[in-house]
Design a protein around this motif. Structure first.
Motif: not given
Length: 513
Positions: A103-117
């Motif tokens: 679950x933490x991995x899924x959330x972190x990957x979604x935040x990675x898209x937001x953080x690079x955008x």
């Protein structure tokens, strides 16, 4: 010749050379970064050319160390009891730890898209501010500034103090007294504040060292646990799902996810990360995979040496484990937890101060908190503000209870941020996304956040109500203080006077944008 002379100028300006007039710009730095990412140089390292702004000094290794240093705090040393108490069996406990990691991995990957955008400091605050508007961004910041961030940091430094004193008070019935615990917690807060104020490089170096130490301590637990298994201590793993109860699943998930808390930390300092388009996703993947494997194996080691009854009876699982398995080396465990929490305190100080810095830059907090020391290029006022609040909470009553009030807020804001990712996919489908996750991941994460909010409300309705009530205190603050563009002249003059005085005292000026 002119350009050559410019290139050779000193990298640090004197205080007399900069404008110390307080700024009240209504433009959004977060919006500017979102709309003009290429103009801000996010693909290249930020050289110190005399511009007063946060510098890109954090490498991929530093990013991994920050995430690991914040995630591995006190949770893995105390939370196994809560997970086991919630689901009732060894097998179900192991499943919960693995699920929390996924679950933490899924959330972190979604935040990675937001953080690079949206490569702006502030994490969820920055994303909610941009996607949902000024009001919702302020509400996210308000709850973080009022209690969540300093309260969490106070818990960490108090845990550090408690474990530092543990060797002097080895008996459960004789815990460390409150006064020295609070004094050590305050000292820890002051030390990490000074380190972060002097140099980002010092702070990241400390984070690297403490991260290695805490992972090393967990490796000791894992190896000794494997030795226990090899010598035939497998009794606790027979019929491992016997006695499983799902009534306490919500409690178990909260306890497990508490140990993974911090997977979003690097997003808060993304403006100081070198080449964030590549390093942010890499750091996140490396961190979560490492932490999940370490956590699962650590719990295997715990159950190799401790029965479920022994684990439930312990308030400090790692210390109990060390006393039973490590013999004369049992002192390693209190030391390991102290190092772990000290590194976590350092990382939390780094990220919390950047959150307040980002909020002040958006005019949601006083101008002074958005200012940077002209010599060290660190957000000194924001660091001191974070430190002061942490010290106050450390001297308060039961800070651990305060943290329970914000489970609802934590998952609500995380779910809103990732739901905003889905909205941006619909609204701006052609926008360049340096890193992009499969559409199923944000959907799964949002649904999981809704599940956690519902489960948490059912399990602790009063705590949820108190958390919502505290959050709502920000509504009048926003509409009567933050939102009005024209404030009474006397308030403006008083604010300018105080701000200028502190600017001269701390040698800080507004960021040059």
């Amino acid at each position: 010749m002119a350009s050559s002379k410019e290139d050779n100028t000193s990298s640090s300006k004197s205080f007399d050379e900069v404008d110390i007039k307080p700024t009240r710009q209504r433009s959004s730095a977060i919006k500017d970064i979102y709309e003009q990412p290429d103009d801000n140089g996010y693909q290249k390292d930020d050289k110190d050319n005399g511009v007063v702004k946060l510098k890109r000094r954090l490498t991929l290794i530093d990013g991994v160390a920050i995430n690991i240093g914040i995630i591995i705090g006190s949770g893995i040393f105390v939370s196994p009891k809560g997970v086991l108490n919630g689901v009732g069996s060894v097998g179900a406990t192991m499943v919960v730890w693995a699920v929390c990691g996924v679950f933490s991995m899924i959330g972190a990957l979604c935040y990675a898209e937001l953080g690079t955008m949206i490569p702006a400091s502030g994490g969820a605050y920055a994303y909610i501010q941009l996607i949902y508007g000024d009001f919702f961004g302020f509400m996210r910041l308000w709850i973080a500034a009022v209690m969540a961030q300093p309260g969490s940091l106070a818990v960490v430094v108090l845990t550090f103090a408690s474990y530092s004193l543990q060797p002097l008070y080895p008996y459960v019935e004789c815990p460390p007294p409150r006064t020295p615990t609070v004094l050590i917690a305050i000292t820890c807060t002051i030390v990490v504040t000074l380190i972060n104020a002097v140099s980002v490089r010092w702070s990241s170096w400390l984070q690297d060292v403490t991260s290695i130490c805490k992972v090393g301590a967990l490796v000791i637990i894992i190896i000794s646990g494997m030795v226990e298994l090899a010598t035939g201590n497998t009794e606790n793993f027979k019929n491992s799902f016997e006695g499983t109860e799902l009534n306490g699943l919500g409690i178990a998930l909260y306890s497990g996810l508490f140990s993974y808390a911090g997977w979003y930390a690097l997003n808060i300092v993304v403006e100081e990360l070198k080449d964030p388009y590549r390093n942010l996703p890499r750091a996140i993947v490396i961190t979560i995979i490492t932490v999940t494997i370490v956590y699962v194996l650590t719990n295997v080691a715990y159950f190799a040496a401790l029965s479920p009854e022994e684990l439930l009876a312990s308030n400090a699982v790692a210390v109990t484990y060390g006393a039973k398995v490590l013999g004369s080396f049992a002192w390693i465990m209190p030391l390991a937890v102290a190092l772990s929490t000290f590194g976590s305190a350092n990382g939390n100080m780094l990220t919390s101060s950047r959150l307040f810095f980002a909020g002040a830059r958006e005019n949601h907090l006083p101008d002074l908190l958005s200012m940077i020391n002209i010599e060290k290029k660190t957000p000194l006022p924001s660091l001191l503000f974070t430190s002061l609040l942490t010290i106050l909470y450390s001297m308060a009553g039961d800070v651990f209870t305060i943290i329970n009030y914000f489970n609802f807020v934590t998952w609500l804001t995380s779910g809103l941020a990732v739901a905003g990712l889905l909205w941006l996919r619909y609204k701006e489908p052609d926008r360049p996304r340096p890193y992009k996750v499969h559409i199923s991941l944000p959907i799964i994460f949002v649904l999981a956040c809704i599940f956690l909010i519902v489960m948490g409300t059912i399990a602790a309705p009063l705590d949820t109500a108190i958390g919502v009530a505290i959050m709502c205190t920000g509504i009048p603050v926003y509409f009567f203080i933050v939102k009005p563009k024209k404030k009474p002249e006397i308030i403006v003059k008083a604010n300018d006077l105080v701000t200028r005085w502190f600017q001269k005292l701390m040698l800080v000026v507004a960021e040059e944008r």
